[in-house]
Scaffold this active site. Structure first.
Site, short mmCIF file in Angstrom:
data_model
loop_
_atom_site.label_atom_id
_atom_site.label_comp_id
_atom_site.label_asym_id
_atom_site.label_seq_id
_atom_site.Cartn_x
_atom_site.Cartn_y
_atom_site.Cartn_z
CG ASN A 199 45.55 61.00 10.15
OD1 ASN A 199 45.75 60.29 11.33
ND2 ASN A 199 46.48 60.71 9.20
CG ASP A 257 43.89 61.28 4.28
OD1 ASP A 257 43.80 62.12 5.21
OD2 ASP A 257 45.33 61.13 3.75
CG ASP A 281 48.26 64.67 -4.19
OD1 ASP A 281 47.87 65.68 -3.63
OD2 ASP A 281 49.50 64.66 -4.63
CB VAL A 282 43.24 67.45 -2.56
CG1 VAL A 282 42.31 66.69 -2.02
CG2 VAL A 282 44.33 68.11 -1.56
CG ASN A 334 40.03 68.56 7.28
OD1 ASN A 334 39.92 69.62 8.11
ND2 ASN A 334 40.65 67.44 7.24
CE1 TYR A 393 48.24 75.32 7.80
CE2 TYR A 393 48.08 77.35 9.50
CZ TYR A 393 47.77 76.17 8.81
OH TYR A 393 46.31 75.42 9.48
CE LYS A 427 45.07 75.79 6.20
NZ LYS A 427 44.01 74.82 5.87
CB THR A 436 45.30 67.29 14.79
OG1 THR A 436 46.20 68.29 14.22
CG2 THR A 436 43.84 67.74 14.98
#
Ligand code: NAD
Length: 245
Positions: free
Chosen positions: A16, A37, A61-62, A88, A152, A156, A187
């Site tokens: 996505n 993904d 699943d990262v 990403n 978040y 980051k 997005t």
């Protein structure tokens, strides 16, 4: 731009939004691309857009280190090597520290921090062989604080400084590591946000609008390419001027 013909790239969160746009751009520049993904259904739809043997899909699943290691091995056995890793995949959960739960922190740190660490850790041995590059999708929320997204922002911020630290550690061996820091991008992640929050973001963006995913992908493709051969350890704002003031 120096094309990416014969390069092999792996993009996480590629089903996505920004990740899909990055995969498309790297593919258009000539790279073989693994789209990774955790959403199997959306990944299947994303891969259909290519109709090519130069792409492969990887459900992942990262935040699962064993599966991440297997994903890197799969990419190398499919295309023979790995030149570019784009970390990403990410999630956003709104809320201040007071409003958010411990579960929220576990979820966000597992994807946004652990995922970047695991993918980088297991890709680096392959990237050392190819003098490759990592590009992380960080955020302007990692360069400064933002209202109502404390976990978040913390996640980051970790990616921003991990980018710098990895660049210092692996630059001498020829692997470049950089990040892009978008502001508001159109997005699924932001589609559900209220107009009020969007207006607040847009007011801070000098260009007065949200970015298209392709505008972030263009910067990622540049940082991944040989045109950026002397750029290392940079967290590049791709933010329409949001951090200029
Ligand atoms: P999106 O929700 O459209 O896409 C994220 C993709 O990541 C999805 O396909 C999702 O299935 C995948 N994903 C989530 N968790 C995963 C996991 N554990 N393993 C594998 N895949 C996983 O969001 P987007 O806006 O395209 O976000 C992409 C990246 O850009 C994220 O890291 C996000 O934090 C960052 N970012 C987005 C914006 C924005 O405004 N949209 C701004 C700055 C940074």
């Amino acid at each position: 731009m120096n094309g990416l013909t014969h390069k092999v790239a792996l993009v996480t969160g590629a089903a996505n939004g920004i990740g899909f746009a990055i995969a498309q751009r790297l593919y258009d520049e000539g790279a073989n691309v693994v789209l990774a993904d955790w959403n199997e259904e959306q990944l299947a739809t994303a891969i259909e857009a290519f109709d090519s043997t130069r792409v492969a899909a990887q459900v992942i699943d990262v935040s699962d280190p064993k599966k991440v290691k297997a994903m890197i091995d799969n990419a190398v056995s499919r295309f023979g090597k790995l030149d570019i890793l784009v970390n990403n995949a990410g999630i956003h959960i709104p809320g201040s520290v007071l409003e958010s739960s411990v579960e929220d922190w576990k979820k966000i740190s597992a994807v946004n921090i652990d995922g970047v660490v695991y993918c980088s850790k297991f890709a680096l041995p392959e990237l050392l062989k190819t003098q490759g590059a990592i590009v992380n999708t960080a955020s302007v929320s990692g360069l400064g604080g933002d209202w109502g997204a404390a976990f978040y922002c913390a996640s980051k911020g970790a990616v921003v400084n991990l980018t710098r630290a990895m660049a210092l550690d692996h630059g001498a061996a020829g692997v470049r590591i950089n990040a892009v820091c978008p502001s508001l991008v159109k997005t699924n992640m932001t589609n559900g946000w209220s107009q009020e929050i969007r207006d607040k973001f847009n007011e801070r963006i000098a260009l007065g609008r949200a970015a298209e995913p392709s505008e972030i992908a263009a910067a990622v493709a540049f940082l991944a390419s040989d045109d950026a051969s002397f750029i290392n350890g940079v967290n590049l704002p791709v933010d329409g001027g949001a951090t200029a003031s």
